[in-house]
Design a protein around this motif. Structure first.
Motif, PDB file in Angstrom:
ATOM      1  N   SER A 173      42.218  42.580  40.884  1.00 61.10           N
ATOM      2  CA  SER A 173      41.443  42.925  39.683  1.00 61.10           C
ATOM      3  C   SER A 173      40.046  43.419  40.041  1.00 61.10           C
ATOM      4  O   SER A 173      39.559  44.414  39.488  1.00 61.10           O
ATOM      5  CB  SER A 173      41.352  41.717  38.756  1.00 61.10           C
ATOM      6  N   ASP A 174      39.386  42.728  40.978  1.00 60.35           N
ATOM      7  CA  ASP A 174      38.048  43.160  41.389  1.00 60.35           C
ATOM      8  C   ASP A 174      38.103  44.499  42.117  1.00 60.35           C
ATOM      9  O   ASP A 174      37.201  45.331  41.993  1.00 60.35           O
ATOM     10  CB  ASP A 174      37.399  42.095  42.276  1.00 60.35           C
TER      11      ASP A 174
ATOM     12  N   SER B 241      49.687  46.692  34.976  1.00 56.56           N
ATOM     13  CA  SER B 241      49.115  45.364  35.163  1.00 56.56           C
ATOM     14  C   SER B 241      49.266  44.932  36.615  1.00 56.56           C
ATOM     15  O   SER B 241      50.071  45.500  37.370  1.00 56.56           O
ATOM     16  CB  SER B 241      49.825  44.358  34.263  1.00 56.56           C
ATOM     17  N   VAL B 242      48.508  43.916  37.002  1.00 59.60           N
ATOM     18  CA  VAL B 242      48.604  43.408  38.370  1.00 59.60           C
ATOM     19  C   VAL B 242      50.022  42.921  38.648  1.00 59.60           C
ATOM     20  O   VAL B 242      50.544  43.100  39.756  1.00 59.60           O
ATOM     21  CB  VAL B 242      47.575  42.279  38.603  1.00 59.60           C
TER      22      VAL B 242
ATOM     23  N   LEU C 128      46.567  50.455  41.950  1.00 65.79           N
ATOM     24  CA  LEU C 128      45.410  49.877  41.265  1.00 65.79           C
ATOM     25  C   LEU C 128      44.358  50.933  40.956  1.00 65.79           C
ATOM     26  O   LEU C 128      43.661  50.854  39.943  1.00 65.79           O
ATOM     27  CB  LEU C 128      44.800  48.766  42.126  1.00 65.79           C
TER      28      LEU C 128
ATOM     29  N   ALA D 138      41.612  46.625  30.764  1.00 62.57           N
ATOM     30  CA  ALA D 138      41.701  45.280  31.337  1.00 62.57           C
ATOM     31  C   ALA D 138      43.153  44.882  31.470  1.00 62.57           C
ATOM     32  O   ALA D 138      43.970  45.228  30.647  1.00 62.57           O
ATOM     33  CB  ALA D 138      40.962  44.301  30.444  1.00 62.57           C
TER      34      ALA D 138
ATOM     35  N   ARG E 269      40.249  46.882  41.524  1.00 63.08           N
ATOM     36  CA  ARG E 269      40.414  47.906  40.491  1.00 63.08           C
ATOM     37  C   ARG E 269      39.096  48.176  39.763  1.00 63.08           C
ATOM     38  O   ARG E 269      38.761  49.319  39.455  1.00 63.08           O
ATOM     39  CB  ARG E 269      41.493  47.480  39.504  1.00 63.08           C
ATOM     40  N   LYS E 270      38.342  47.127  39.476  1.00 62.30           N
ATOM     41  CA  LYS E 270      37.060  47.305  38.788  1.00 62.30           C
ATOM     42  C   LYS E 270      36.126  48.179  39.604  1.00 62.30           C
ATOM     43  O   LYS E 270      35.343  48.954  39.055  1.00 62.30           O
ATOM     44  CB  LYS E 270      36.407  45.943  38.543  1.00 62.30           C
TER      45      LYS E 270
ATOM     46  N   SER F 121      40.030  40.365  45.187  1.00 59.93           N
ATOM     47  CA  SER F 121      41.238  40.253  44.372  1.00 59.93           C
ATOM     48  C   SER F 121      41.672  41.630  43.898  1.00 59.93           C
ATOM     49  O   SER F 121      40.865  42.565  43.853  1.00 59.93           O
ATOM     50  CB  SER F 121      40.967  39.354  43.162  1.00 59.93           C
TER      51      SER F 121
ATOM     52  N   ARG G 229      48.093  38.693  45.113  1.00 63.74           N
ATOM     53  CA  ARG G 229      46.712  38.221  45.200  1.00 63.74           C
ATOM     54  C   ARG G 229      46.449  37.548  46.544  1.00 63.74           C
ATOM     55  O   ARG G 229      45.392  37.748  47.148  1.00 63.74           O
ATOM     56  CB  ARG G 229      46.419  37.247  44.064  1.00 63.74           C
TER      57      ARG G 229
END
Length: 328
Positions: A316-317, A287-288, A281, A328, A319-320, A314, A304
């Motif tokens: 995604s969070d 991608s996830v 990540l 994205a 990675r952000k 999560s 997840r």
């Protein structure tokens, strides 16, 4: 890792030094957090060695050190580290307890390494928490502070604002864990490589409690097996198949695996897969769903679920936070 954790540009780490300190204990947080930043976008931590007593401090090795600050340095620190303590039965002075309480009250992260858990407990910062300390002192800590749950089988415990570790080298594990929490797995791994230590050790103190295991050919086979699994995390791994790979019965394999790693096959695999997912990540644009497959979780939903359980966020969070410019 906690997504709401925000630090200033140059986070300050206050390390408490005292007369009679063991130099290695003092060097542990200074080594991990004092390492030069490994990414240009990450500022270095600022280390403040804060003396409990005024003037030069004697070490257990016979030489003296001079602290940069007195305990007032704790008032401006984002992280306060109690790297050890004199002995398990030595009471901490009121000035230290007050400084620790004030730092905790304003939201600083408090870290107690080895016997450093004792001043934290005396200050009331460990009440109702699960903690670690050196296995030789675990019974005394539990008896003296009955509201503290002492886990003598782990290398460190992360309770959010308060972290504690077992003895000596386990302090490195704890500090690297906190660095991983703050800067991500890839960053912590690079620091670990720079200072030539393992980025993550599996198992716990049970491996070191006065019952040394005899050397055996199985140890070499297990090292090779763990390296092989780590390179094939995307594949399914049954206990029977792994046992056959090292020519053992299922029963002997599970027993030797726990002795070698301090944990079960299932727990070890999950931890390795989560670490691999973190690295992907942070360092890839996959991608996830692809990350989940590459790490051996099968699909994004499973990743997840395990990710949120382990890191309270999560994928995604995560990675952000640690790769903010990723697509994205």
């Amino acid at each position: 890792m906690r997504p709401q954790e925000h630090l200033p540009a140059a986070p300050k780490v206050a390390v408490v030094a005292f007369d009679g300190i063991i130099p290695f204990h003092l060097s542990v947080p200074c080594l991990v957090f004092g390492s030069q930043a490994v990414r240009a976008e990450d500022p270095c931590f600022e280390i403040l060695v804060c003396g409990l007593q005024a003037g030069p401090l004697r070490t257990s090795a016979g030489f003296t050190i001079t602290a940069q600050r007195d305990l007032s340095g704790l008032e401006e620190a984002d992280i306060v580290v109690m790297p050890s303590w004199l002995t398990a039965d030595r009471e901490a002075p009121a000035c230290l307890l007050d400084a620790l309480r004030r730092a905790y009250a304003r939201g600083a992260t408090i870290v107690g390494l080895c016997l450093g858990a004792f001043p934290l407990a005396q200050a009331g910062l460990l009440d109702g928490r699960t903690v670690a300390t050196h296995w030789e002192a675990a019974g005394l800590l539990a008896a003296r502070y009955p509201t503290v749950k002492v886990d003598q089988h782990v290398l460190y415990v992360d309770e959010g604002q308060v972290l504690t570790s077992a003895g000596v080298a386990a302090g490195l594990d704890c500090c690297l864990h906190l660095l991983r929490r703050l800067r991500g797995a890839d960053y912590a791994n690079k620091v670990a490589r720079r200072i030539l230590i393992a980025p993550h050790r599996d198992g716990g103190q049970a491996q070191f409690i006065d019952r040394p295991l005899p050397a055996s050919p199985a140890a070499g086979r297990f090292s090779e097996l763990l390296a092989w699994i780590d390179a094939h995390l995307a594949e399914e791994h049954s206990i029977d198949a792994l046992a056959a790979r090292v020519a053992m019965s299922r029963r002997n394999f599970t027993r030797h695996f726990r002795q070698a790693t301090g944990t079960t096959v299932k727990q070890w695999l999950l931890k390795q897969r989560l670490l691999h997912a973190q690295r992907l990540l942070e360092t890839s644009e996959a991608s996830v769903e692809r990350v989940a497959q590459a790490a051996g979780f099968g699909n994004a939903l499973a990743l997840r679920q395990h990710f949120r359980s382990a890191f309270r966020t999560s994928p995604s969070d995560y990675r952000k936070r640690f790769r903010p410019n990723a697509p994205a």
